[in-house]
Scaffold this motif. Structure first.
Motif, mmCIF file in Angstrom:
data_model
loop_
_atom_site.group_PDB
_atom_site.id
_atom_site.type_symbol
_atom_site.label_atom_id
_atom_site.label_comp_id
_atom_site.label_asym_id
_atom_site.label_seq_id
_atom_site.Cartn_x
_atom_site.Cartn_y
_atom_site.Cartn_z
ATOM 1 N N LEU A 65 0.072 -11.795 -1.805
ATOM 2 C CA LEU A 65 -0.038 -11.589 -0.366
ATOM 3 C C LEU A 65 0.447 -10.193 0.021
ATOM 4 C CD1 LEU A 65 -0.859 -13.038 2.262
ATOM 5 C CD2 LEU A 65 1.510 -13.790 2.458
ATOM 6 N N LEU A 66 1.563 -9.766 -0.537
ATOM 7 C CA LEU A 66 2.078 -8.417 -0.266
ATOM 8 C C LEU A 66 1.071 -7.340 -0.671
ATOM 9 C CD1 LEU A 66 5.814 -8.528 -1.399
ATOM 10 C CD2 LEU A 66 4.973 -7.815 0.839
ATOM 11 N N ILE A 67 0.507 -7.480 -1.870
ATOM 12 C CA ILE A 67 -0.412 -6.471 -2.396
ATOM 13 C C ILE A 67 -1.681 -6.379 -1.561
ATOM 14 C CG2 ILE A 67 -1.941 -5.932 -4.351
ATOM 15 C CD1 ILE A 67 0.278 -6.960 -6.203
ATOM 16 N N THR A 68 -2.163 -7.488 -1.057
ATOM 17 C CA THR A 68 -3.440 -7.496 -0.346
ATOM 18 C C THR A 68 -3.308 -7.376 1.169
ATOM 19 O OG1 THR A 68 -3.472 -9.916 -0.349
ATOM 20 C CG2 THR A 68 -4.609 -8.789 -2.166
ATOM 21 N N THR A 69 -2.096 -7.145 1.669
ATOM 22 C CA THR A 69 -1.880 -7.001 3.101
ATOM 23 C C THR A 69 -1.730 -5.523 3.449
ATOM 24 O OG1 THR A 69 -0.788 -9.153 3.228
ATOM 25 C CG2 THR A 69 -0.392 -7.628 5.050
ATOM 26 N N VAL A 70 -2.497 -5.085 4.436
ATOM 27 C CA VAL A 70 -2.443 -3.712 4.930
ATOM 28 C C VAL A 70 -1.271 -3.595 5.895
ATOM 29 C CG1 VAL A 70 -3.724 -1.974 6.252
ATOM 30 C CG2 VAL A 70 -4.941 -3.524 4.709
ATOM 31 N N LEU A 71 -0.558 -2.462 5.848
ATOM 32 C CA LEU A 71 0.525 -2.246 6.807
ATOM 33 C C LEU A 71 -0.019 -2.383 8.226
ATOM 34 C CD1 LEU A 71 2.495 0.796 5.353
ATOM 35 C CD2 LEU A 71 3.070 -1.619 5.225
ATOM 36 N N GLY A 72 0.732 -3.088 9.070
ATOM 37 C CA GLY A 72 0.322 -3.287 10.449
ATOM 38 C C GLY A 72 -0.501 -4.550 10.660
ATOM 39 N N GLU A 73 -0.956 -5.171 9.584
ATOM 40 C CA GLU A 73 -1.762 -6.389 9.695
ATOM 41 C C GLU A 73 -0.918 -7.574 10.169
ATOM 42 O OE1 GLU A 73 -5.076 -8.703 6.960
ATOM 43 O OE2 GLU A 73 -3.855 -7.148 6.048
#
Length: 143
Positions: free
Chosen positions: A36-44
């Protein structure tokens, strides 16, 4: 429910039916969270704009060399895990970047394939931990 870990995505129909949720192992919970961390864009994540990996800001940087992408991924993933996944210690992140040709709907496309390997120790029991995942970028897709 401290000490219990659940599969994501959550099956809310079981909750609405007042059925117990099947539990997963600590290792699987950590793997899910890293993914989840790897596939989440900052600000999402609206509650925490810093949650995720900052290297997504450069996902479409076609000028970046494979070694630059590798370094960006390793640094961003390690920073995100260090900040948000406190259940593992002695975190090491290794990335490999390769060009791969994909056949998509009768067309061939070149994409960058990223393989990320995270190693460390589970703080609770000091057992070794390893997570490995591959995905394609520009735009994101999974292997």
């Amino acid at each position: 429910m401290k000490g219990k870990y659940y599969q994501i995505p959550i099956n809310f129909s079981r909750i609405l039916q007042k059925k117990d949720m099947p539990a997963i192992l600590l290792e699987n919970s950590i793997e899910q969270h890293i993914h989840l961390l790897i596939t989440t864009v900052l600000g999402e994540n609206k509650d925490d704009p810093h949650y995720g990996c900052e290297w997504w800001d450069t996902d479409f940087d076609i000028k970046a060399s494979n070694s630059e992408v590798k370094e960006q991924v390793e640094n961003a993933v390690k920073a995100a895990i260090t900040r948000y996944e406190k259940r593992i210690t002695q975190i090491k992140v290794a990335a490999a970047v390769n060009q791969e040709e994909l056949l998509l709907a009768d067309t061939r496309q070149m994409k960058k394939k990223i393989q990320v390997t995270v190693t460390g120790n589970i703080g609770k029991n000091n057992h070794p931990f390893q997570y490995c995942s591959c995905f394609f970028i520009s735009p994101l897709s999974y292997d």
